[in-house]
Write a protein that holds these residues in place. Structure first.
Motif, PDB file in Angstrom:
ATOM      1  N   LEU A  70     -76.207 -14.897 -69.221  1.00 62.15           N
ATOM      2  CA  LEU A  70     -77.140 -15.213 -70.177  1.00 62.15           C
ATOM      3  C   LEU A  70     -76.815 -16.006 -71.516  1.00 62.15           C
ATOM      4  CD1 LEU A  70     -79.639 -11.745 -70.272  1.00 62.15           C
ATOM      5  CD2 LEU A  70     -79.619 -13.700 -68.776  1.00 62.15           C
ATOM      6  N   ASN A  71     -75.717 -15.879 -72.158  1.00 63.26           N
ATOM      7  CA  ASN A  71     -76.139 -16.816 -73.545  1.00 63.26           C
ATOM      8  C   ASN A  71     -75.110 -18.206 -72.888  1.00 63.26           C
ATOM      9  OD1 ASN A  71     -75.056 -16.256 -76.540  1.00 63.26           O
ATOM     10  ND2 ASN A  71     -72.670 -16.685 -76.334  1.00 63.26           N
ATOM     11  N   TYR A  72     -74.414 -18.155 -72.180  1.00 62.47           N
ATOM     12  CA  TYR A  72     -73.837 -19.927 -71.602  1.00 62.47           C
ATOM     13  C   TYR A  72     -75.204 -20.438 -70.705  1.00 62.47           C
ATOM     14  CZ  TYR A  72     -73.401 -22.896 -67.470  1.00 62.47           C
ATOM     15  OH  TYR A  72     -73.895 -23.809 -66.860  1.00 62.47           O
ATOM     16  N   LEU A  73     -76.287 -19.985 -70.306  1.00 66.67           N
ATOM     17  CA  LEU A  73     -77.357 -20.910 -69.656  1.00 66.67           C
ATOM     18  C   LEU A  73     -77.856 -21.126 -70.966  1.00 66.67           C
ATOM     19  CD1 LEU A  73     -78.890 -18.277 -67.154  1.00 66.67           C
ATOM     20  CD2 LEU A  73     -78.008 -20.327 -66.844  1.00 66.67           C
ATOM     21  N   LEU A  74     -78.044 -20.380 -72.456  1.00 66.94           N
ATOM     22  CA  LEU A  74     -78.681 -20.954 -73.765  1.00 66.94           C
ATOM     23  C   LEU A  74     -77.612 -22.123 -73.955  1.00 66.94           C
ATOM     24  CD1 LEU A  74     -80.622 -21.005 -75.691  1.00 66.94           C
ATOM     25  CD2 LEU A  74     -79.339 -19.004 -76.570  1.00 66.94           C
ATOM     26  N   LEU A  75     -76.428 -21.837 -74.261  1.00 66.04           N
ATOM     27  CA  LEU A  75     -75.837 -22.444 -75.105  1.00 66.04           C
ATOM     28  C   LEU A  75     -75.100 -23.747 -74.023  1.00 66.04           C
ATOM     29  CD1 LEU A  75     -73.990 -19.820 -77.167  1.00 66.04           C
ATOM     30  CD2 LEU A  75     -76.173 -21.974 -78.052  1.00 66.04           C
ATOM     31  N   GLY A  76     -74.505 -23.531 -72.700  1.00 70.40           N
ATOM     32  CA  GLY A  76     -73.926 -24.601 -71.535  1.00 70.40           C
ATOM     33  C   GLY A  76     -74.728 -25.227 -70.970  1.00 70.40           C
ATOM     34  N   SER A  77     -76.059 -24.214 -70.519  1.00 77.87           N
ATOM     35  CA  SER A  77     -77.247 -24.806 -69.775  1.00 77.87           C
ATOM     36  C   SER A  77     -78.709 -25.620 -70.181  1.00 77.87           C
ATOM     37  CB  SER A  77     -77.501 -24.158 -68.967  1.00 77.87           C
ATOM     38  OG  SER A  77     -76.016 -24.420 -68.020  1.00 77.87           O
TER      39      SER A  77
ATOM     40  N   SER B 136     -74.451 -27.131 -83.136  1.00 74.04           N
ATOM     41  CA  SER B 136     -74.697 -28.473 -83.219  1.00 74.04           C
ATOM     42  C   SER B 136     -73.627 -29.351 -82.393  1.00 74.04           C
ATOM     43  CB  SER B 136     -74.289 -28.435 -84.755  1.00 74.04           C
ATOM     44  OG  SER B 136     -72.744 -28.200 -84.871  1.00 74.04           O
ATOM     45  N   SER B 137     -74.707 -30.823 -82.156  1.00 73.85           N
ATOM     46  CA  SER B 137     -74.333 -31.538 -81.306  1.00 73.85           C
ATOM     47  C   SER B 137     -74.568 -33.486 -81.781  1.00 73.85           C
ATOM     48  CB  SER B 137     -74.871 -31.112 -80.037  1.00 73.85           C
ATOM     49  OG  SER B 137     -76.214 -31.363 -80.729  1.00 73.85           O
ATOM     50  N   GLY B 138     -73.640 -33.845 -81.401  1.00 71.74           N
ATOM     51  CA  GLY B 138     -74.300 -35.598 -81.308  1.00 71.74           C
ATOM     52  C   GLY B 138     -73.495 -35.997 -82.360  1.00 71.74           C
ATOM     53  N   ALA B 139     -72.218 -36.057 -82.739  1.00 74.42           N
ATOM     54  CA  ALA B 139     -71.484 -36.377 -83.762  1.00 74.42           C
ATOM     55  C   ALA B 139     -70.764 -37.643 -83.189  1.00 74.42           C
ATOM     56  CB  ALA B 139     -69.995 -35.626 -84.073  1.00 74.42           C
ATOM     57  N   VAL B 196     -68.652 -31.018 -74.543  1.00 76.77           N
ATOM     58  CA  VAL B 196     -69.516 -32.375 -74.132  1.00 76.77           C
ATOM     59  C   VAL B 196     -69.918 -32.375 -74.998  1.00 76.77           C
ATOM     60  CG1 VAL B 196     -69.136 -31.646 -71.627  1.00 76.77           C
ATOM     61  CG2 VAL B 196     -71.453 -31.384 -72.343  1.00 76.77           C
ATOM     62  N   ASP B 197     -71.260 -31.705 -75.541  1.00 80.42           N
ATOM     63  CA  ASP B 197     -72.267 -32.847 -76.742  1.00 80.42           C
ATOM     64  C   ASP B 197     -70.958 -31.690 -78.240  1.00 80.42           C
ATOM     65  OD1 ASP B 197     -72.922 -30.388 -76.571  1.00 80.42           O
ATOM     66  OD2 ASP B 197     -74.798 -30.798 -77.196  1.00 80.42           O
ATOM     67  N   GLN B 198     -70.347 -31.179 -78.479  1.00 83.04           N
ATOM     68  CA  GLN B 198     -69.522 -30.967 -79.688  1.00 83.04           C
ATOM     69  C   GLN B 198     -68.314 -31.297 -80.089  1.00 83.04           C
ATOM     70  OE1 GLN B 198     -69.749 -26.269 -79.158  1.00 83.04           O
ATOM     71  NE2 GLN B 198     -71.743 -26.169 -79.271  1.00 83.04           N
ATOM     72  N   VAL B 199     -68.498 -32.417 -79.618  1.00 80.17           N
ATOM     73  CA  VAL B 199     -67.056 -33.435 -80.548  1.00 80.17           C
ATOM     74  C   VAL B 199     -67.143 -33.546 -81.622  1.00 80.17           C
ATOM     75  CG1 VAL B 199     -65.111 -35.025 -80.065  1.00 80.17           C
ATOM     76  CG2 VAL B 199     -65.329 -33.772 -77.866  1.00 80.17           C
ATOM     77  N   GLY B 240     -63.166 -25.236 -85.214  1.00 76.04           N
ATOM     78  CA  GLY B 240     -62.236 -24.271 -84.403  1.00 76.04           C
ATOM     79  C   GLY B 240     -62.707 -24.994 -82.553  1.00 76.04           C
ATOM     80  N   SER B 241     -62.132 -24.563 -82.199  1.00 75.35           N
ATOM     81  CA  SER B 241     -62.781 -25.311 -80.794  1.00 75.35           C
ATOM     82  C   SER B 241     -64.372 -25.170 -80.236  1.00 75.35           C
ATOM     83  CB  SER B 241     -61.792 -24.483 -79.675  1.00 75.35           C
ATOM     84  OG  SER B 241     -62.149 -23.743 -79.843  1.00 75.35           O
ATOM     85  N   ARG B 242     -64.966 -24.725 -80.889  1.00 75.13           N
ATOM     86  CA  ARG B 242     -66.657 -24.470 -80.480  1.00 75.13           C
ATOM     87  C   ARG B 242     -66.898 -23.522 -79.892  1.00 75.13           C
ATOM     88  NH1 ARG B 242     -69.748 -25.135 -82.335  1.00 75.13           N
ATOM     89  NH2 ARG B 242     -71.017 -26.263 -83.291  1.00 75.13           N
ATOM     90  N   GLY B 243     -68.625 -24.034 -78.820  1.00 74.32           N
ATOM     91  CA  GLY B 243     -68.215 -23.506 -78.048  1.00 74.32           C
ATOM     92  C   GLY B 243     -66.911 -23.433 -76.438  1.00 74.32           C
ATOM     93  N   LEU B 244     -66.701 -24.103 -76.259  1.00 75.60           N
ATOM     94  CA  LEU B 244     -65.806 -24.719 -75.517  1.00 75.60           C
ATOM     95  C   LEU B 244     -64.741 -23.106 -75.470  1.00 75.60           C
ATOM     96  CD1 LEU B 244     -64.071 -27.329 -73.440  1.00 75.60           C
ATOM     97  CD2 LEU B 244     -62.249 -25.894 -75.054  1.00 75.60           C
ATOM     98  N   GLY B 245     -64.193 -23.292 -77.276  1.00 78.79           N
ATOM     99  CA  GLY B 245     -63.312 -22.496 -76.708  1.00 78.79           C
ATOM    100  C   GLY B 245     -63.487 -20.775 -76.228  1.00 78.79           C
TER     101      GLY B 245
END
Lengths: 143, 484
Positions: A70-77, B136-139, B196-199, B240-245
């Protein structure tokens, strides 16, 4: 659906205690606790459906897996889960299976606000127990 | 003092040992003052986590903790552990969710007193151009999955390829900003999508960009070599590595919880889930973690580059006048294969640093040539209302702490308590009275991150200094802060 949750104090993160009369409701209330933590209440409409299915070795792993998705769906998708249409949890031998139909919509960040970014749903202090006719667990969200 | 009926032995003024007992494979060692130890024991289970880490298969010498020890997931924050490459494990709980969370210090040739009337404008421009806050995104433009994978290979070099940095920026970044064995193919699509949008974004929580002034010099020789002088305007970036990490840690915890069962590891905490370093699960996690580390170094590089352009435009200067230079970028959440002296024999081990900063000594091959005679800069941020420190690594750190030191102040109050304490106060104005301008996405962050919510970082840094693990070089005072 029966059950409820309450926030408990935690030094750095968000912790909730969840109780419900069965596993299915425990998952639904946990999802509600997650949603209430990240977004404000809105009257979402034109809901879509998504089917999720997970297999894990314990009920705790299954719950973390479900909430993490659910968390991924919000923040990723960029898709917010607003409710549950169907849910079934079964245990076959040592494996736990969740099949769930969730409802939700694409999350428009121009229109809605994410209150808090949950980095991850953790295993910390998660231990699903049955006590006095209720299933109980604690969930800690890393923020 | 006792923990769970075990006596904690005092080894030196600020060094304490928990003897190995039960299933512990090594003793625990904590670098902390007596006062701080008492407070740690009153409030948290962090010492129990030092004991828990000592249960990891293949752990070498000690389960260590730095003076900023506080409760974390699996390892305590401030935890350090080295594991044997053949018989040992790797654990995401020893790295944390924010893989390669770290700090970058850049300097200018400006004196604060000559530009203090422009700091408000500078902070507004930084806040308007560097995305902060939740998700946050879009830098920069949103990257394709293919470009993201290229970035995960290249680390900070990706920024150079895209005109977002100078070659000297790479030279003064730990690992030159790239871990060569990073493998984007073992990073999930979920993680790619979260990144993808957090760099070039700061994010939320305790991450920040600060404009500081050098307030005090403790070690003139090191300060001169690092390019620091009293009254100088500098910039400190913590993210740090934000959502990816976060997603990579989350993905692999699930894999390693299953692997721990499969390998028959008896662990006292699921968040210590681990796999042998030479197993497929262990190797995949290490390669994915390295990809996240590369993302983080590139993230801080892009943020610094954006900041450099904003400094130039705000002050109306040429690059040669501004003298904007990276001093160092060092991470404090990572696992790395390094060579250390284990009971008289040099061997490669996997050093987990979770809320602990690498602190390599003079002569190390792993630090920039320019710093070889003095040692590696160690960057230790405090809270936004007080100060941060620059220190330098020592040989003693190599001998005792696998070349590691502290990383920050550590929370004193829960976020909820901080919010309560902030009620009815005008924190923005309180900071203004202290000469600090703050801009943040919301008042909630300012309240949760207020100065009083943190311990005094000076206490932490002094323990490491007194024990000779790192030497203090300079103290920095914030004059402007942007946060999520």
């Amino acid at each position: 659906m029966t059950g409820n949750y309450k926030y408990i104090d935690h030094t750095a993160d968000i912790a909730v205690e969840v109780s419900a009369e069965n596993y299915e409701d425990l998952f639904i209330v946990s999802a509600q606790a997650w949603r209430d933590s990240v977004v404000d209440e809105h009257g979402f409409d034109n809901l879509q459906e998504k089917v999720l299915e997970f297999n894990d070795n314990s009920i705790e792993e299954l719950l973390v897996h479900f909430l993490s998705e659910l968390n991924y769906l919000l923040l990723g998708s960029k898709w917010i889960t607003t409710g549950v249409k169907q849910i079934k949890i079964i245990k076959i031998e040592k494996e736990w299976n969740l099949r769930i139909v969730i409802l939700g919509i694409p999350f428009d960040t121009q229109k809605y606000n994410i209150k808090i970014e949950i980095k991850a749903v953790t295993f910390h202090q998660m231990d699903v127990k049955y006590k006095d006719g209720k299933f109980l667990t604690r969930i800690v969200f890393d923020i | 003092m006792k923990i769970n009926d075990t006596d904690i032995k005092q080894i030196r003024e600020n060094v304490w040992e928990i003897p190995a007992a039960g299933e512990m494979r090594v003793p625990g060692r904590i670098y902390i003052s007596k006062e701080m130890l008492k407070r740690t024991m009153e409030n948290e289970d962090a010492l129990q986590q030092v004991i828990n880490v000592a249960h990891l298969p293949g752990i070498q010498k000690y389960s260590l903790a730095m003076p900023d020890i506080h409760w974390g997931y699996g390892f305590p924050i401030g935890g350090v552990a080295a594991t044997d490459l053949d018989e040992g494990v790797i654990s995401p709980g020893g790295v944390g969710y924010d893989i390669n969370c770290g700090v970058r210090l850049a300097v200018t040739s400006l004196e604060y007193n000559s530009v203090n009337d422009k700091i408000g404008k500078l902070i507004t421009n930084l806040f308007n151009n560097i995305p902060t806050g939740v998700g946050s995104s879009g830098a920069i433009k949103k990257l394709s999955s293919k470009e993201m994978k290229h970035l995960l290979h290249k680390g900070s070099s990706w920024a150079l390829e895209n005109d977002l940095g100078n070659p000297s920026d790479i030279e003064f970044t730990e690992e030159s900003g790239t871990m060569k064995n990073a493998d984007p193919e073992v990073v999930s699509q979920h993680a790619i999508e979260r990144g993808v949008d957090q760099v070039g974004t700061l994010g939320s929580g305790n991450h920040f960009l600060e404009v500081d002034v050098v307030e005090e010099i403790f070690h003139p020789q090191a300060a001169e070599l690092f390019g620091l002088f009293k009254g100088q305007l500098v910039i400190l970036i913590h993210t740090g590595s934000r959502g990816l990490g976060y997603q990579i840690c989350d993905d692999y915890l699930k894999v390693l919880v299953k692997a721990s069962d499969q390998y028959g590891f008896k662990l006292p905490d699921r968040q210590l889930a681990c796999a042998p370093l030479n197993s497929k699960e262990g190797k995949d996690y290490l390669s994915a973690m390295q990809a996240a580390a590369n993302f983080a170094w590139n993230n801080r590089q892009v943020i610094m580059h954006l900041a450099r352009k904003i400094f130039l435009s705000t002050f109306g200067m040429k690059e040669s006048e501004l003298g904007f230079k990276l001093i160092y970028d060092v991470c404090h959440n990572i696992a790395k294969i390094e060579e250390h002296n284990i009971n008289g024999e040099m061997k490669k081990v996997c050093v987990h640093r979770k809320g602990a900063t690498r602190a390599f000594p003079p002569g190390s091959k792993m630090i920039p040539v320019k710093y070889k005679e003095i040692g590696q800069p160690v960057l230790i941020p405090g809270d936004m209302g007080r100060y941060s420190y620059v220190a330098v690594g020592t040989q003693k750190a190599m001998e005792e702490t696998f070349g590691s030191s502290c990383h920050g102040a550590g929370r004193n109050l829960s976020r909820h308590r901080a919010m309560k304490e902030a009620k009815g106060r005008d924190l923005v104005n309180e900071l203004k009275q202290k000469g600090i301008i703050i801009q943040a996405k919301g008042y909630r962050t300012i309240a949760e991150e207020m100065s009083g919510a943190y311990k005094d970082v000076a206490d932490v840094v002094n323990v490491m200094h007194e024990e000779g693990i790192t030497h203090k070089v300079a103290k920095l005072k914030p004059v402007g802060v942007i946060k999520g």
